[in-house]
Design a protein around this motif. Sequence first.
Motif, PDB file in Angstrom:
ATOM      1  N   VAL A  58       0.859  -1.182   0.000  1.00 49.19           N
ATOM      2  CA  VAL A  58       0.000   0.000   0.000  1.00 49.19           C
ATOM      3  C   VAL A  58       0.895   1.231   0.000  1.00 49.19           C
ATOM      4  O   VAL A  58       1.813   1.338   0.820  1.00 49.19           O
ATOM      5  CB  VAL A  58      -0.932   0.027   1.233  1.00 49.19           C
ATOM      6  CG1 VAL A  58      -1.801   1.277   1.228  1.00 49.19           C
ATOM      7  CG2 VAL A  58      -1.796  -1.234   1.284  1.00 49.19           C
ATOM      8  N   VAL A  77      -5.242  -3.064   7.165  1.00 50.00           N
ATOM      9  CA  VAL A  77      -5.794  -3.045   5.810  1.00 50.00           C
ATOM     10  C   VAL A  77      -6.983  -3.999   5.784  1.00 50.00           C
ATOM     11  O   VAL A  77      -6.834  -5.190   6.078  1.00 50.00           O
ATOM     12  CB  VAL A  77      -4.736  -3.463   4.762  1.00 50.00           C
ATOM     13  CG1 VAL A  77      -5.354  -3.509   3.367  1.00 50.00           C
ATOM     14  CG2 VAL A  77      -3.544  -2.522   4.794  1.00 50.00           C
ATOM     15  N   VAL A 137      -7.911   1.474   4.498  1.00 47.15           N
ATOM     16  CA  VAL A 137      -6.631   1.399   5.189  1.00 47.15           C
ATOM     17  C   VAL A 137      -6.734   2.294   6.421  1.00 47.15           C
ATOM     18  O   VAL A 137      -7.236   3.420   6.328  1.00 47.15           O
ATOM     19  CB  VAL A 137      -5.472   1.868   4.280  1.00 47.15           C
ATOM     20  CG1 VAL A 137      -4.147   1.823   5.017  1.00 47.15           C
ATOM     21  CG2 VAL A 137      -5.425   1.038   3.011  1.00 47.15           C
TER      22      VAL A 137
END
Length: 160
Positions: A58, A77, A137
């Motif tokens: 990410v 996440v 997230v």
Amino acid sequence: MKSSVLAVALLSAATLGLSACGDSATEQPAEAPEGVPGLTITNARMVLAPVEGNPAAVYFDLAYDGERNLALNRAHVEGAGSASLHEYGEWNRQVQMQEMLPLVLTQGTEVAFEPGGKHIMASEVSPDLKPGGKTEVTLIVSGGDKTTFEADIRGPGEER
């Protein structure tokens, strides 16, 4: 007898007065604002691994303009079994990926989480997370405050 009746009446009135005060004290405080004040996340994306079962990464751009110094120390996440903050460092004269120490955020901090640098490593990614979708997230700072944002999901061959 009159004094005991008067005492009971005064005691009853005092008790009613105290219980009325107690009602106002049980009012719920106003909710704190969502997220970490001063923390802004842009350009968020999750890049899936080319080999199914391998971790995804990410990436995002972080800017902090809050008044309190904080430390970013955890991440979550949605759709991943675990997530950790990673970066590249040198060990034994070799560059390798490692867990990131807490990132200190002071007013004016800007950090790019990008390929070859800082990133979130998402392991045990659900097969339900597919290119073109989105996932949530969450960044967690010292003290437990959290900021949640959406990240676009990209396939392994797409721009990182």
